[in-house]
Design an enzyme around this catalytic site. Structure first.
Site, PDB file in Angstrom:
ATOM      1  N   GLY A   1       0.800  -1.218   0.000  1.00  0.00           N
ATOM      2  CA  GLY A   1       0.000   0.000   0.000  1.00  0.00           C
ATOM      3  C   GLY A   1       0.834   1.270   0.000  1.00  0.00           C
ATOM      4  CE1 TYR A   2       0.658   7.404   2.624  1.00  0.00           C
ATOM      5  CE2 TYR A   2       2.789   7.667   1.582  1.00  0.00           C
ATOM      6  CZ  TYR A   2       1.712   8.193   2.246  1.00  0.00           C
ATOM      7  OH  TYR A   2       1.678   9.531   2.542  1.00  0.00           O
TER       8      TYR A   2
ATOM      9  CG  HIS B   1       2.885   0.818  -5.295  1.00  0.00           C
ATOM     10  ND1 HIS B   1       3.181   1.863  -4.466  1.00  0.00           N
ATOM     11  CD2 HIS B   1       3.363  -0.290  -4.684  1.00  0.00           C
ATOM     12  CE1 HIS B   1       3.802   1.418  -3.387  1.00  0.00           C
ATOM     13  NE2 HIS B   1       3.931   0.106  -3.496  1.00  0.00           N
TER      14      HIS B   1
ATOM     15  N   GLY C   1       8.509  -4.635  -8.595  1.00  0.00           N
ATOM     16  CA  GLY C   1       9.365  -3.524  -9.043  1.00  0.00           C
ATOM     17  C   GLY C   1      10.841  -3.877  -8.910  1.00  0.00           C
TER      18      GLY C   1
ATOM     19  CG  ASP D   1      11.865  -3.652  -3.236  1.00  0.00           C
ATOM     20  OD1 ASP D   1      12.457  -3.303  -2.214  1.00  0.00           O
ATOM     21  OD2 ASP D   1      10.837  -3.091  -3.649  1.00  0.00           O
TER      22      ASP D   1
ATOM     23  CD  GLN E   1      10.014  -7.762  -2.635  1.00  0.00           C
ATOM     24  OE1 GLN E   1       9.964  -7.657  -1.422  1.00  0.00           O
ATOM     25  NE2 GLN E   1       9.278  -6.999  -3.426  1.00  0.00           N
TER      26      GLN E   1
ATOM     27  CG  MET F   1       8.849   7.314  -7.462  1.00  0.00           C
ATOM     28  SD  MET F   1       7.211   7.710  -8.011  1.00  0.00           S
ATOM     29  CE  MET F   1       7.584   9.126  -9.048  1.00  0.00           C
TER      30      MET F   1
HETATM   31  O1  PAF Z   1       7.651  -5.116  -2.118  1.00  0.00           O
HETATM   32  C1  PAF Z   1       6.725  -5.129  -1.271  1.00  0.00           C
HETATM   33  O2  PAF Z   1       5.934  -4.197  -1.153  1.00  0.00           O
HETATM   34  C2  PAF Z   1       6.589  -6.327  -0.348  1.00  0.00           C
HETATM   35  O3  PAF Z   1       7.840  -6.827   0.000  1.00  0.00           O
HETATM   36  C3  PAF Z   1       5.685  -7.433  -0.912  1.00  0.00           C
HETATM   37  C4  PAF Z   1       6.269  -8.038  -2.180  1.00  0.00           C
HETATM   38  C5  PAF Z   1       4.309  -6.866  -1.222  1.00  0.00           C
HETATM   39  C6  PAF Z   1       5.520  -8.553   0.112  1.00  0.00           C
HETATM   40  O4  PAF Z   1       4.953  -8.087   1.282  1.00  0.00           O
END
Ligand code: PAF
Length: 281
Positions: free
Chosen positions: A31-32, A37, A147, A150, A153, A184
């Site tokens: 969120g936010y 996003h 994105g 990260d 990730q 961002m």
């Molecule tokens: O990148 C994020 O916002 C978070 O790490 C995710 C992938 C939504 C998991 O909570």
């Protein structure tokens, strides 16, 4: 746009979307929303018939003393923004819905989680992999969108999907930046005016590194030193890490060859920001 809070509701939505033969795109978020996003939602909208956005500040990916309680939240604003992007459904469960009492199963991805943020934030990727795995199980998307800011990730999730033979394509979208280059992030809102100005050193130091590589620099140590010194010239910046690692294994390298990841984590006051660039030699 429908907002759903329970696992039962999202499952029944998915069942009916699938039975009509629709493809599903999932954009997992905390969120936010910002333009980063929204770029993921737009891509999902272009590529899939149904777009699901999950909005869940996942407690298991925050360590003790991190910003779980302070993490910025504005549900009404997020709903408006997602609805303007043509999102079909927001899945916004309460923590107890995802982790009911007695919950005890976690996903541990291996070596790829050990450097960078895995080292600075022990347990972080265990939480990320666990929640993303649960979301993928619930939504059964054809594609899931993340994105590139990260970067680790994305690599961790791709590794998990490969290792567990999961039936989803992981799509990563480019970093979206402010006009002055700052990547961002929902956490940018924590920065004071002075810190916000200082934080442009991240993208500037990455640009400097890219330029050095274009000019023929291939020594990882020299590049790291250049970047660290440049960030160090900004008095409000406190370097967590500057690393140059191989792609996709995230192993340390001495000489740049092929695609490599230059990744940074830097604190400005209480705010820890990350940024990265992929360069090719
Ligand atoms: O990148 C994020 O916002 C978070 O790490 C995710 C992938 C939504 C998991 O909570």
């Amino acid at each position: 746009m429908k907002v759903c809070r329970s696992i039962g509701e999202i499952k029944s939505f998915v069942r009916s979307a699938k039975s009509s033969g629709n493809t599903i795109g999932l954009v997992p978020t905390m969120g936010y929303f910002h333009q980063g996003h929204l770029s993921l939602m737009r891509l999902a909208r272009q590529e899939c018939q149904i777009v699901v956005v999950s909005l869940f500040v996942n407690p298991t990916q925050f360590g003790p003393g991190e910003d779980l309680l302070d993490y910025p939240r504005d549900f009404e604003r997020d709903i408006d923004m997602a609805s303007q992007e043509g999102v079909d459904i927001i899945f916004a469960p309460e923590p107890g819905e995802m982790y009911p009492s007695g919950y005890q199963t976690y996903i541990e991805v291996g070596e790829i989680t050990t450097p960078l943020c895995g080292r600075s934030r022990p347990g972080h990727f265990r939480g990320v992999a666990t929640i993303v795995n649960k979301l993928l199980n619930l939504v059964e998307p054809d594609r899931a969108y993340f994105g590139q800011k990260d970067a680790q990730q994305v690599m961790v999730i791709k590794q998990m999907v490969r290792d567990l033979n999961m039936n989803v394509k992981i799509v990563n979208a480019p970093i979206v930046r402010e006009d002055d280059g700052l990547a961002m992030s929902s956490r940018n809102v924590y920065l004071s005016t002075a810190e916000r100005k200082a934080a442009t050193i991240l993208s500037r130091s990455l640009q400097g590194a890219e330029q050095a590589v274009n000019n023929g620099e291939t020594d990882a140590l020299t590049l790291r030193k250049q970047i660290t010194e440049k960030i160090g010239s900004e008095s409000l910046a406190d370097v967590d890490y500057v690393e140059i690692l191989s792609i996709p294994d995230l192993e340390p390298i001495q000489v740049l060859n092929g695609q490599v990841l230059i990744a940074l984590a830097v604190r400005f006051g209480k705010t820890r920001l990350i940024d990265n660039a992929i360069v090719e030699v």
